[in-house]
Structure formats: C-alpha cells, structure tokens
Design an enzyme around this catalytic site. Structure first.
Site, PDB file in Angstrom:
ATOM      1  NE  ARG A 121      -4.056  -2.005   1.935  1.00  0.00           N
ATOM      2  CZ  ARG A 121      -4.044  -2.956   2.869  1.00  0.00           C
ATOM      3  NH1 ARG A 121      -3.220  -2.847   3.900  1.00  0.00           N
ATOM      4  NH2 ARG A 121      -4.841  -3.990   2.786  1.00  0.00           N
ATOM      5  CE  LYS A 143      -1.097  14.099 -14.281  1.00  0.00           C
ATOM      6  NZ  LYS A 143      -1.461  14.693 -15.597  1.00  0.00           N
ATOM      7  CD  GLU A 185       6.777  17.146 -22.360  1.00  0.00           C
ATOM      8  OE1 GLU A 185       6.068  18.082 -21.951  1.00  0.00           O
ATOM      9  OE2 GLU A 185       6.309  16.060 -22.768  1.00  0.00           O
ATOM     10  CE  LYS A 227       4.776  17.809 -13.683  1.00  0.00           C
ATOM     11  NZ  LYS A 227       4.955  16.595 -14.446  1.00  0.00           N
ATOM     12  CD  GLU A 237      -4.495  16.666 -15.405  1.00  0.00           C
ATOM     13  OE1 GLU A 237      -3.366  16.202 -15.198  1.00  0.00           O
ATOM     14  OE2 GLU A 237      -5.116  16.471 -16.459  1.00  0.00           O
ATOM     15  NE  ARG A 242       0.050  17.121 -12.662  1.00  0.00           N
ATOM     16  CZ  ARG A 242       0.723  16.310 -11.868  1.00  0.00           C
ATOM     17  NH1 ARG A 242       0.413  16.203 -10.594  1.00  0.00           N
ATOM     18  NH2 ARG A 242       1.725  15.587 -12.347  1.00  0.00           N
ATOM     19  CG  ASN A 246      -2.333  17.227 -20.043  1.00  0.00           C
ATOM     20  OD1 ASN A 246      -1.352  16.511 -19.862  1.00  0.00           O
ATOM     21  ND2 ASN A 246      -3.384  17.211 -19.229  1.00  0.00           N
ATOM     22  CG  HIS A 249       0.841  16.382 -23.671  1.00  0.00           C
ATOM     23  ND1 HIS A 249       1.536  17.573 -23.671  1.00  0.00           N
ATOM     24  CD2 HIS A 249       1.647  15.494 -23.029  1.00  0.00           C
ATOM     25  CE1 HIS A 249       2.705  17.404 -23.053  1.00  0.00           C
ATOM     26  NE2 HIS A 249       2.793  16.155 -22.664  1.00  0.00           N
ATOM     27  CG  HIS A 253      -2.700  10.493 -27.099  1.00  0.00           C
ATOM     28  ND1 HIS A 253      -1.996   9.714 -26.201  1.00  0.00           N
ATOM     29  CD2 HIS A 253      -3.758   9.745 -27.496  1.00  0.00           C
ATOM     30  CE1 HIS A 253      -2.611   8.561 -26.062  1.00  0.00           C
ATOM     31  NE2 HIS A 253      -3.687   8.550 -26.837  1.00  0.00           N
ATOM     32  CG  HIS A 267       5.622  11.695 -24.968  1.00  0.00           C
ATOM     33  ND1 HIS A 267       4.249  11.620 -25.042  1.00  0.00           N
ATOM     34  CD2 HIS A 267       5.897  12.631 -24.014  1.00  0.00           C
ATOM     35  CE1 HIS A 267       3.719  12.464 -24.167  1.00  0.00           C
ATOM     36  NE2 HIS A 267       4.694  13.084 -23.528  1.00  0.00           N
TER      37      HIS A 267
HETATM   38  P1  NAD Z   1      12.487   6.608 -21.886  1.00  0.00           P
HETATM   39  O1  NAD Z   1      12.397   6.434 -20.448  1.00  0.00           O
HETATM   40  O2  NAD Z   1      11.991   5.512 -22.769  1.00  0.00           O
HETATM   41  O3  NAD Z   1      13.987   6.942 -22.285  1.00  0.00           O
HETATM   42  C1  NAD Z   1      14.296   7.157 -23.642  1.00  0.00           C
HETATM   43  C2  NAD Z   1      15.466   6.296 -24.109  1.00  0.00           C
HETATM   44  O4  NAD Z   1      16.662   6.893 -23.649  1.00  0.00           O
HETATM   45  C3  NAD Z   1      15.467   4.870 -23.581  1.00  0.00           C
HETATM   46  O5  NAD Z   1      15.916   4.020 -24.617  1.00  0.00           O
HETATM   47  C4  NAD Z   1      16.513   4.893 -22.456  1.00  0.00           C
HETATM   48  O6  NAD Z   1      17.145   3.659 -22.298  1.00  0.00           O
HETATM   49  C5  NAD Z   1      17.476   5.933 -22.975  1.00  0.00           C
HETATM   50  N1  NAD Z   1      18.169   6.677 -21.937  1.00  0.00           N
HETATM   51  C6  NAD Z   1      17.618   7.247 -20.845  1.00  0.00           C
HETATM   52  N2  NAD Z   1      18.555   7.971 -20.210  1.00  0.00           N
HETATM   53  C7  NAD Z   1      19.705   7.835 -20.881  1.00  0.00           C
HETATM   54  C8  NAD Z   1      21.003   8.372 -20.711  1.00  0.00           C
HETATM   55  N3  NAD Z   1      21.274   9.239 -19.757  1.00  0.00           N
HETATM   56  N4  NAD Z   1      21.957   8.000 -21.589  1.00  0.00           N
HETATM   57  C9  NAD Z   1      21.663   7.162 -22.609  1.00  0.00           C
HETATM   58  N5  NAD Z   1      20.448   6.663 -22.856  1.00  0.00           N
HETATM   59  C10 NAD Z   1      19.474   6.995 -21.992  1.00  0.00           C
HETATM   60  O7  NAD Z   1      11.711   7.920 -22.387  1.00  0.00           O
HETATM   61  P2  NAD Z   1      11.396   9.353 -21.764  1.00  0.00           P
HETATM   62  O8  NAD Z   1      11.235  10.225 -22.923  1.00  0.00           O
HETATM   63  O9  NAD Z   1      12.338   9.723 -20.692  1.00  0.00           O
HETATM   64  O10 NAD Z   1       9.983   9.112 -21.061  1.00  0.00           O
HETATM   65  C11 NAD Z   1       8.831   8.814 -21.802  1.00  0.00           C
HETATM   66  C12 NAD Z   1       7.807   8.269 -20.857  1.00  0.00           C
HETATM   67  O11 NAD Z   1       7.522   9.252 -19.866  1.00  0.00           O
HETATM   68  C13 NAD Z   1       6.492   7.923 -21.499  1.00  0.00           C
HETATM   69  O12 NAD Z   1       6.081   6.655 -21.054  1.00  0.00           O
HETATM   70  C14 NAD Z   1       5.534   8.990 -20.992  1.00  0.00           C
HETATM   71  O13 NAD Z   1       4.207   8.506 -20.885  1.00  0.00           O
HETATM   72  C15 NAD Z   1       6.117   9.289 -19.652  1.00  0.00           C
HETATM   73  N6  NAD Z   1       5.796  10.616 -19.129  1.00  0.00           N
HETATM   74  C16 NAD Z   1       5.331  10.693 -17.860  1.00  0.00           C
HETATM   75  C17 NAD Z   1       5.051  11.925 -17.300  1.00  0.00           C
HETATM   76  C18 NAD Z   1       4.601  12.008 -15.873  1.00  0.00           C
HETATM   77  O14 NAD Z   1       4.219  13.097 -15.434  1.00  0.00           O
HETATM   78  N7  NAD Z   1       4.640  10.927 -15.135  1.00  0.00           N
HETATM   79  C19 NAD Z   1       5.254  13.098 -18.048  1.00  0.00           C
HETATM   80  C20 NAD Z   1       5.741  12.984 -19.346  1.00  0.00           C
HETATM   81  C21 NAD Z   1       6.022  11.737 -19.877  1.00  0.00           C
HETATM   82  N1  GLY Z   2       3.085  15.735 -17.576  1.00  0.00           N
HETATM   83  C1  GLY Z   2       1.827  16.268 -17.194  1.00  0.00           C
HETATM   84  C2  GLY Z   2       1.617  16.308 -15.740  1.00  0.00           C
HETATM   85  O1  GLY Z   2       2.486  15.959 -14.975  1.00  0.00           O
HETATM   86  O2  GLY Z   2       0.547  16.664 -15.305  1.00  0.00           O
END
Ligand code: NAD
Ligand code: GLY
Length: 368
Positions: A121, A143, A185, A227, A237, A242, A246, A249, A253, A267
């Site tokens: 939990r 998130k 971003e 942020k 949100e 918040r 987006n 997005h 999307h 993305h």
């Molecule tokens: P990712 O985590 O897939 O990383 C991108 C690529 O870069 C991967 O292949 C990883 O292995 C590589 N990588 C990461 N750091 C590295 C480094 N320092 N050196 C070499 N390679 C490296 O992608 P991302 O763009 O970081 O994240 C995308 C994800 O984030 C999506 O799933 C999206 O939905 C999510 N997201 C979440 C939020 C949130 O608020 N929680 C906000 C935006 C995006």
């Molecule tokens: N990335 C959008 C949020 O955190 O709300």
C-alpha cells in the site's frame, strides 16, 4: 546547486539539480537509505551508461545495489513488468519505510513509481531522472502509470517521490533525438505560462541542445520550478490548472497513436508538433495572432526539430486523427477539453471545441 521545493501538502520534497549528483548519491539521499542493500530499477541502456557510477557511489557509502534491469522502451510500462517488479521488490524484502531508486527516463520513473505506490500500500521512491524529459517533467509531480491494450497511461496512481536528483551529467550520454524530444517539454513551460522563458528558449535553446552546461542547468531549474508551482496548487488535476501541462498533448497523442507509439515519432517530438498544432488551431479560432503561432513552428524548426505534420507523411485524414482523441483520459462526459493559447505564454482550457472542427483543421495541416 539549484534546489526546487515541491510543496505538496502532506508530501513535500525537493528536486536537486546539479552535475555529479549520482556520484554523490548516498550523501544526497541524506539518511533515506536505511539498509545495506538498495533496490535500483533501471533499463539496460541506462545501466550500461550509468550503472557503474551508481554501483560505485553506493559501494563507497557502505551499500550494495540490488539491480532490476528492464528492457529499454515503452513496452516495459506493462502489467507484466509491473507484476514482476512488485514481486521482485517483495523478494528483496522492501518495507514501507524503504526507498526504491528509479534510475532512468520517464518509462522507468512511471513504472517504479506505480510499483512503489502499490507495494504494501505504498513505499517510498527516489527519482534519478536520466533523460531531459524526465528531469523537466515526468520525475516531478507524482503521476505514475503503465500502459494497457486500451491505451497509454490508463492505469496508474498519484504517488509523489521522496526526492528527485536531476544529475545534468547524465544528459551527455543521451542520444540527440531524445534530448530534442525532452526539449519540447522545456519549451512547453514558456508557451503555457511564461513568454519571457519562451524568449529565453529562442536565445539559448540551441546552446542547451549543444551541451552548454549553464543553459541546461537554467532550463531544468526553471522548468521544474514552473511545474512545482502548478502541481502544488492542483496535485490531482482537478481545478484545470495542472491540465495546462497537457499543452500540445491531445494533438500529439493522436500523432503518436497514428504512428504506433514507437521510434517513428517519440513522445516529445509528438508534443512539439502538437504544440504547433495547438498554436495554429488557436490562431484559426481567433484566439492567438497567426504570427505568434508561426513563431512557435519557426522555433522548433530553428533547433532542428520537425514542425510540420504534413512532413510525417501520415497518409490519413483529420477524422482518423480525431478518432484517436476519443480515447483520451481527459474525455469528460463526452467532451474533450483542449489546451489552447491566447498568445505565447497564455494557455487556457477550452471546453467547447468540436472534434469535427478539429478534423477539418487537421485536414488542412496534413496537406500544408
Ligand atoms: P524513456 O524512459 O523511454 O527513455 C528514452 C530512451 O533513452 C530509452 O531508450 C533509455 O534507455 C534511454 N536513456 C535514458 N537515459 C539515458 C542516458 N542518460 N543515456 C543514454 N540513454 C538513456 O523515455 P522518456 O522520454 O524519458 O519518457 C517517456 C515516458 O515518460 C512515457 O512513457 C511517458 O508517458 C512518460 N511521461 C510521464 C510523465 C509524468 O508526469 N509521469 C510526463 C511525461 C512523460
Ligand atoms: N506531464 C503532465 C503532468 O504531470 O501533469
């Protein structure tokens, strides 16, 4: 070293931004690592680049790393990897008072955060974001989510990290394309609420992408502060504030869905194109000057990013794209709120946008 407080009621934490934070990991975690074995979740690409630094930092601080190394990529945000990760945490005897480390981009942060939210939990987790996107967005705000057959991020929880350590050194090994995707971003914070920061991006964005250390530090600290201001006021949100995060997005999307959520369009690349579309749609609706919308497109083109949807060669029409939008999490009683702009730095939530109008607009953009 910039330290940004995220003052969420009941779960405040800090985002520390600087070079070499991973090497000083144990000191930075200041007493949070209670046991000799420290669970670290990462992906194989990040482990290859930064695993030794983390391993050595833990070792020097009297700890040993217990690694869970996932395949890189979006597919790891799955029910299967969630279940296996939670089982692994149970086997590692993680307790509610323990901290699990998430070393990676948004994929690792989202999966680890969700696993931490449900483990007994809820246990603690520390974000060690290794992509620009994760440093300026996904590691902050709590998130967490996985993807399912029905769509992306449809199952998850709000679960705030105990600490975020954004080590700028990790950006040196990040592929250029991933860096640019994260940069979208950064620009988003300027477009949604801070025209002065967008002007800063115009002046310094290229230097940031080319590796200039002070530009990187300024951009990450400024983005995280923006942020933090938003999530402390609207963590769940619920007020619409918040939701402004987006920006781009909903359009983005649809582009990601049409291209299969894969390497064809990352993305952040989709978000950049989505922000151009949101700006042009805002101008089309008469909210924003056309010149300002074209300024947004020109900005991304100037730093070498795609700014025209037509260039993707999608071979579909506007209605195909708006159909993807129907599956958006933000759908509310049959209407889809859109983040639009009255100008650069003046985003707002429009609740009266018809998808037929959006489809007709997208038809023009696809042929542009
Ligand atoms: P990712 O985590 O897939 O990383 C991108 C690529 O870069 C991967 O292949 C990883 O292995 C590589 N990588 C990461 N750091 C590295 C480094 N320092 N050196 C070499 N390679 C490296 O992608 P991302 O763009 O970081 O994240 C995308 C994800 O984030 C999506 O799933 C999206 O939905 C999510 N997201 C979440 C939020 C949130 O608020 N929680 C906000 C935006 C995006
Ligand atoms: N990335 C959008 C949020 O955190 O709300």
């Amino acid at each position: 070293m910039p330290v940004v407080p995220v003052d969420i009621a009941g779960a405040p934490y800090e985002v520390r931004i600087g070079t070499g934070l991973l090497a000083g990991l144990v000191e930075q975690c200041s007493g949070r690592l209670r046991k000799r074995r420290v669970p670290v979740i990462t992906d194989a690409q990040v482990h290859a680049a930064w695993g030794a630094v983390v391993e050595s930092a833990l070792h020097q601080g009297g700890h040993e790393a217990a690694w869970r190394i996932l395949p890189p990529g979006e597919a790891s945000k799955s029910w299967e990897q969630l279940a296996a990760t939670v089982d692994w945490m149970l086997a590692e005897e993680v307790e509610r008072g323990d901290h699990v480390l998430a070393l990676g981009g948004g994929v690792i942060g989202d999966l680890t955060g969700f696993a931490a939210a449900v483990l007994k939990r809820g246990c603690h987790f520390i974000q060690l974001p290794t992509t620009l996107l994760a440093q300026v967005d996904s590691s902050v705000g709590g998130k967490t989510a996985i993807n399912t057959a029905a769509g992306k991020n449809l199952v998850g929880a709000f679960h705030q990290p105990a600490l975020v350590l954004a080590d700028l050194a990790v950006l040196d090994t990040l592929p250029r394309r991933e860096l640019q995707a994260g940069y979208a971003e950064v620009v988003k914070y300027g477009l949604l609420g801070d025209a002065g920061f967008f002007a800063w991006c115009d002046e310094h964005g290229q230097a940031l992408l080319d590796g200039d250390a002070s530009s990187r530090e300024y951009a990450v600290a400024h983005s995280v502060s923006a942020k933090a201001r938003i999530v402390k006021q609207d963590e769940r949100e619920t007020t619409g504030l918040r939701a402004l995060l987006n920006l781009g997005h909903t359009f983005g999307h649809a582009l990601e869905a049409q291209t299969g959520f894969g390497a064809r369009l990352l993305h952040g690349e989709a978000v950049a194109l989505g922000m151009v579309l949101a700006a042009r749609f805002s101008a089309h609706r008469g909210f924003m000057p056309h010149a300002s919308a074209e300024h947004v497109a020109a900005h991304f083109a100037a730093v070498g990013m795609a700014s025209e949807v037509a260039a993707l060669g999608l071979n579909c029409d506007g209605h195909t794209l708006t159909r993807h939008m129907l599956h958006d999490k933000k759908m509310d009683a049959g209407t889809l709120p859109f983040v639009l702009m009255k100008g650069i730095g003046e985003a707002f939530l429009a609740r009266d946008v018809g998808l037929d109008e959006v489809a007709a607009f997208l038809d023009q953009e696809l042929r542009r």
